[in-house]
Design a protein around this motif. Structure first.
Motif: not given
Lengths: 261, 317
Positions: A16, A53, A56, A58, A66, A78
């Motif tokens: 990350i 994370c 999601r 972030n 990421l 993702y």
């Protein structure tokens, strides 16, 4: 519909970044179904970052990047076709600081279900969610009052009830008890044991007793100084009794016995 | 462990009498300032009311319903000006409110990189720093020619609607409304933006965490939480629009009449005062004071209503 597996969330060499800065490196972890997994470690070691994370959250931080992947029941969270809004509906979150909306207790609970156009009986759902968060008896006569008028511990349970109302699969908790007094903390911990019957829970905590009391699995994070800043990583991940009684790593032993951190 | 006598004296007298007196002196001083501001308001109201007394005795409530302003016969009524004040500020609000709140939303979310956003915020706020006489001149030389063409087209096409029923000649109610809208836009935008930015980020996270989209978060969480601040900004803007004098006087036409058509000329209480005060005497001055007093009351009523709206909404959420 995704197939249910024993592993709910699985990460593989997750790195990350914030801009160029590597915040957390090489996270490979498998979160088991219907269990409580605790993330422990010193401040700044990236526990919360990793947690965010998983739903999601972030994404809200612009410089966030990421590498590696996060699999949720085998689906890469993702992947470009994944809708973060849908992810967050399945993977709920309870925050460090209780954050009820400045709306009535009822509307706090109904907020999420209304978003998805919940068709069932809202009164029932509100009651069920509040019961699920062990708050019903305390607030059943004042559902119209503002959620912000409750005590800190009640507010946090309201936030848990709000999360349950979405009937999520996973509940992420980011130090949910750090702003609560010991009695409220115990109530939330009791609640965790009930919740894990239905949900998979991942909890970040600074409280060693909490981790050892409540969780089934524990990941110990640490942080190392690199030329660009402090980078977090997982030292050891195992069943909670192993981490607390016979950890493999020296650093884990030192941390859980209170010798550093 | 008990404290020794010496320690007791130390606790009691740790700070010098001078420091304590300065402390209480400061509380008094700030208290006086606060009361002073309130007193100035009361003093202005009393003075204006006192000067208006002859006209109040002469015309009573009829002043509010009469359209006659006749210095020759010394008979006065301010209905057209009250109408003009309310209509021009209403036009201004109808234009500036959606745009101002829209600007505030745009500049409080992270749509733009900081490098671009900051100068824009600054420029919007700078709109408020332009002197009103400059707005007036700009209105005469730039805005009127543009608006007149649009007005002529509206009148030709939709002239059967009373609002557009006269042919625009240049200055008029609609120009005043648009100028006022531009003038109050930065107030609404700046205050609404502050209110939106002040909403705790935790609420935004909570909303996103429950699977709300950006728009759902904005309209169901952020805007309601900032509601009282936004209403406050709108009220401040409305007060400014109702009291604005120079720019309005320069573009409204200063005609003593009431016409439903926005293209016709009109006047406001403020423009009436600006036009007549220098040459007035006797009962006319008193009548102008009466009109000023009415403006005062209208502003007060608007603010009280706003407060009620805010309280109602707070109770509901």
């Amino acid at each position: 519909m995704l197939a249910k597996t024993d592993t709910v969330i699985h990460t593989n060499d997750l790195n990350i970044y914030y801009g160029d800065f590597l915040a957390v490196r090489d996270v490979s972890i498998a979160i088991p179904n219907n269990a409580i997994t605790a993330f422990i470690g010193p401040s700044g070691c990236g526990k919360s970052t990793v947690l965010r994370c998983f739903n999601r959250l972030n994404d809200l931080i612009k410089s966030f990047r990421l590498r590696g992947n996060v699999q949720y029941h085998g689906q890469n969270l993702y992947a470009p076709e994944v809708d973060p809004v849908e992810v967050r509906r399945r993977i709920g979150m309870v925050f460090q600081k209780p954050n009820p909306f400045p709306k009535s207790i009822y509307d706090n609970i109904a907020f999420g279900p209304r978003l998805v156009g919940y068709k069932g009986n809202m009164d029932e759902l509100v009651e069920r969610s509040l019961r699920g968060a062990a708050l019903w008896d305390e607030v059943k006569d004042k559902l119209k009052e503002s959620g912000t008028a409750l005590s800190g511990g009640q507010q946090q349970r309201l936030c848990i009830a709000r999360t349950i109302a979405m009937q999520p699969d996973v509940i992420l908790m980011d130090e949910p008890c750090s702003a609560l007094d010991p009695i409220s903390t115990l109530k939330v911990e009791d609640l965790l044991q009930e919740l894990k019957e239905k949900y998979t829970i991942i909890i970040v905590t600074h409280n060693m007793q909490q981790a050892s009391r409540s969780s089934d699995y524990t990941a110990f994070f640490n942080v190392e100084q690199t030329p660009k800043g402090r980078t977090g990583y997982i030292v050891e991940y195992d069943r909670t009794e192993v981490i607390f009684q016979s950890p493999k790593e020296q650093a884990t032993q030192a941390y859980v016995s209170g010798r550093f951190g | 462990m008990a404290l020794s006598n010496q320690q007791v004296t130390e606790i009691k007298r740790a700070r010098s009498p001078l420091a304590r007196q300065l402390d209480s002196g400061f509380v008094w001083l700030t208290g006086m300032f606060a009361v002073g501001v309130a007193l100035v308001l009361v003093a202005i109201a009393v003075r204006v009311g006192w000067e208006a007394l002859p006209a109040i005795q002469q015309f009573g409530a009829g002043f509010l319903t009469s359209s006659r302003w006749d210095p020759v016969e010394d008979i006065y009524g301010a209905l057209p000006q009250i109408y003009g004040t309310l209509v021009s500020s209403l036009i201004a609000l109808l234009i500036a409110m959606p745009i101002g709140i829209g600007v505030a939303i745009f500049l409080s979310e992270d749509f733009l990189p900081n490098k671009i956003q900051r100068p824009i915020v600054f420029m919007v706020e700078l709109l408020a720093a332009i002197p009103s006489v400059v707005y007036g001149l700009w209105g005469i030389f730039v805005l009127i020619p543009i608006l007149r063409n649009m007005g002529v087209a509206l009148n030709a096409g939709l002239g059967w609607i009373p609002l557009f029923s006269t042919r625009p000649t240049g200055p008029g109610m609609y120009v005043a409304g648009v100028i006022l809208a531009i003038m109050i836009l930065p107030i609404i935008a700046a205050i609404s933006r502050d209110a939106l930015v002040a909403v705790p980020p935790e609420l935004r996270q909570a909303s996103y965490g429950l699977g709300a989209t950006r728009w759902e978060t904005l309209f169901k969480v952020i805007l309601p939480a900032a509601f009282s601040g936004i209403v406050g900004g709108i009220m401040l803007a409305m007060g400014r629009a109702m009291g604005e004098t120079m720019a309005t006087t320069m573009v409204i036409g200063n005609a003593n009449k009431i016409n439903p058509s926005l293209f016709d000329q009109g006047s406001t209480i403020a423009s009436l005062l600006a036009n007549q005060f220098a040459e007035a005497s006797g009962l006319q001055i008193s009548s102008l004071m009466y009109a000023a007093f009415v403006l005062f009351l209208i502003t007060l009523i608007v603010n009280v209503l706003a407060e009620l709206v805010v309280r109602r909404v707070r109770m509901k959420v």
